[in-house]
Design an enzyme around this catalytic site. Sequence first.
Site, PDB file in Angstrom:
ATOM      1  N   LYS A  78       3.185 -16.701 -45.596  1.00 15.83           N
ATOM      2  CA  LYS A  78       4.309 -17.462 -45.041  1.00 15.83           C
ATOM      3  C   LYS A  78       5.607 -17.034 -45.714  1.00 15.83           C
ATOM      4  CE  LYS A  78       5.212 -22.006 -45.908  1.00 15.83           C
ATOM      5  NZ  LYS A  78       6.658 -22.153 -46.133  1.00 15.83           N
TER       6      LYS A  78
ATOM      7  N   ASP B 153       8.550 -19.045 -41.350  1.00 16.64           N
ATOM      8  CA  ASP B 153       8.784 -20.501 -41.426  1.00 16.64           C
ATOM      9  C   ASP B 153      10.275 -20.761 -41.597  1.00 16.64           C
ATOM     10  OD1 ASP B 153       8.611 -23.234 -41.910  1.00 16.64           O
ATOM     11  OD2 ASP B 153       7.881 -22.993 -43.964  1.00 16.64           O
TER      12      ASP B 153
ATOM     13  N   LYS C 223      11.984 -22.719 -39.152  1.00 14.42           N
ATOM     14  CA  LYS C 223      12.247 -24.011 -38.473  1.00 14.42           C
ATOM     15  C   LYS C 223      13.540 -23.987 -37.661  1.00 14.42           C
ATOM     16  CE  LYS C 223       9.928 -26.604 -42.160  1.00 14.42           C
ATOM     17  NZ  LYS C 223       9.806 -25.536 -43.193  1.00 14.42           N
TER      18      LYS C 223
ATOM     19  N   ASP D 186      18.687 -25.179 -32.787  1.00 15.45           N
ATOM     20  CA  ASP D 186      20.035 -24.819 -32.339  1.00 15.45           C
ATOM     21  C   ASP D 186      20.044 -24.938 -30.815  1.00 15.45           C
ATOM     22  OD1 ASP D 186      22.657 -23.665 -32.170  1.00 15.45           O
ATOM     23  OD2 ASP D 186      22.274 -22.568 -34.016  1.00 15.45           O
TER      24      ASP D 186
ATOM     25  N   THR E 189       8.119 -34.290 -43.405  1.00 18.58           N
ATOM     26  CA  THR E 189       7.342 -35.256 -44.204  1.00 18.58           C
ATOM     27  C   THR E 189       8.200 -35.906 -45.291  1.00 18.58           C
ATOM     28  OG1 THR E 189       6.587 -33.391 -45.498  1.00 18.58           O
ATOM     29  CG2 THR E 189       5.073 -34.223 -43.840  1.00 18.58           C
TER      30      THR E 189
ATOM     31  N   ARG F  84       1.988 -22.776 -54.551  1.00 21.97           N
ATOM     32  CA  ARG F  84       1.891 -22.733 -56.015  1.00 21.97           C
ATOM     33  C   ARG F  84       0.488 -22.784 -56.619  1.00 21.97           C
ATOM     34  NH1 ARG F  84       6.454 -27.159 -56.225  1.00 21.97           N
ATOM     35  NH2 ARG F  84       5.326 -27.577 -54.292  1.00 21.97           N
TER      36      ARG F  84
HETATM   37  O1  C5P Z   1       3.549 -24.628 -53.335  1.00 21.89           O
HETATM   38  P1  C5P Z   1       3.052 -25.504 -52.231  1.00 21.89           P
HETATM   39  O2  C5P Z   1       1.569 -25.372 -51.955  1.00 21.89           O
HETATM   40  O3  C5P Z   1       3.484 -26.943 -52.390  1.00 21.89           O
HETATM   41  O4  C5P Z   1       3.795 -24.904 -50.957  1.00 21.89           O
HETATM   42  C1  C5P Z   1       3.714 -25.491 -49.706  1.00 21.89           C
HETATM   43  C2  C5P Z   1       4.552 -24.748 -48.717  1.00 21.89           C
HETATM   44  O5  C5P Z   1       4.523 -25.481 -47.502  1.00 21.89           O
HETATM   45  C3  C5P Z   1       6.023 -24.592 -49.095  1.00 21.89           C
HETATM   46  O6  C5P Z   1       6.457 -23.321 -48.606  1.00 21.89           O
HETATM   47  C4  C5P Z   1       6.712 -25.716 -48.372  1.00 21.89           C
HETATM   48  O7  C5P Z   1       8.023 -25.408 -47.975  1.00 21.89           O
HETATM   49  C5  C5P Z   1       5.831 -25.882 -47.129  1.00 21.89           C
HETATM   50  N1  C5P Z   1       5.836 -27.234 -46.573  1.00 21.89           N
HETATM   51  C6  C5P Z   1       5.465 -28.359 -47.271  1.00 21.89           C
HETATM   52  N2  C5P Z   1       5.475 -29.588 -46.708  1.00 21.89           N
HETATM   53  C7  C5P Z   1       5.863 -29.723 -45.460  1.00 21.89           C
HETATM   54  C8  C5P Z   1       6.239 -28.620 -44.710  1.00 21.89           C
HETATM   55  C9  C5P Z   1       6.213 -27.368 -45.299  1.00 21.89           C
HETATM   56  O8  C5P Z   1       5.099 -28.246 -48.419  1.00 21.89           O
HETATM   57  N3  C5P Z   1       5.841 -30.920 -44.918  1.00 21.89           N
END
Ligand code: C5P
Length: 238
Positions: A34, A61, A63, A66, A124, A215
């Site tokens: 992603k 990603d 989003k 526009d 979220t 992460r």
């Molecule tokens: O590091 P982590 O596992 O938290 O990363 C989750 C990824 O998913 C990030 O790139 C974050 O921007 C994305 N994301 C999220 N929650 C959402 C939508 C997207 O964590 N509701």
Amino acid sequence: MQVRDKLIVALDFNTAEAAAQMTDKLRGRAGMFKVGMEAFTSEGPMLARYLVDSGEKVFLDLKFLDIPNTVKGACRAAAKMGVTMLNIHALGGKKMMQAALEGAAEGASGDRSRPLVLAVTILTSLAAEDLEDLGIAGPPESAVLRLARMAQSEGLDGVVASAREVSALRKECGPDFVIVTPGIRPAGAAANDQSRTATPKAALDAGASYLVIGRPITGAPDPAAAAAAVLEEMQQSS
Ligand code: C5P
């Protein structure tokens, strides 16, 4: 579909070099990578192009939100880049959704099919009082379902949704609707700034089609081993 095809690793880095190095450590252990706002704003399309050219699948990603014509052009450009999946905000409305699909189809060429176009319903990070401030009626869960239904009836391929929403969405939108779920934490992993997390197995059991994990894999001392452990957990889903 193998289990690793359902794993999308979030490359949240501010240089393409760091992201590319991480990708090299994870080749063969993730079905998709992603590329989000941080990497894209820092480095432009370079990283997505590098990934596509090296045979990896990309979820762009960004989003998009526009006017329809602008979103159409952005989706056309993303499809030309060869991404497999992209997303737009459902709050852009039906005309914008249609324009996104048209742009994505126009940009796909040769043997490359149109990228999957997913909707982000309600972020979220927004709680009931935030929606009230925005003039969006009802609890977040009903807004999520309403917007997902709208996206589906306009022909979008699926949605991005937290684990908490997955089973209701799966019930509402049927077996073929794509549900991509972030906020995944392997058993025993740190939550970081995610508040409503689910394990890989729980999210898949609830009906997620793909998991987005950043992460817990990219921040691990041995990212390849962390990814392998996640795949093991995913394998346990019924
Ligand atoms: O590091 P982590 O596992 O938290 O990363 C989750 C990824 O998913 C990030 O790139 C974050 O921007 C994305 N994301 C999220 N929650 C959402 C939508 C997207 O964590 N509701």
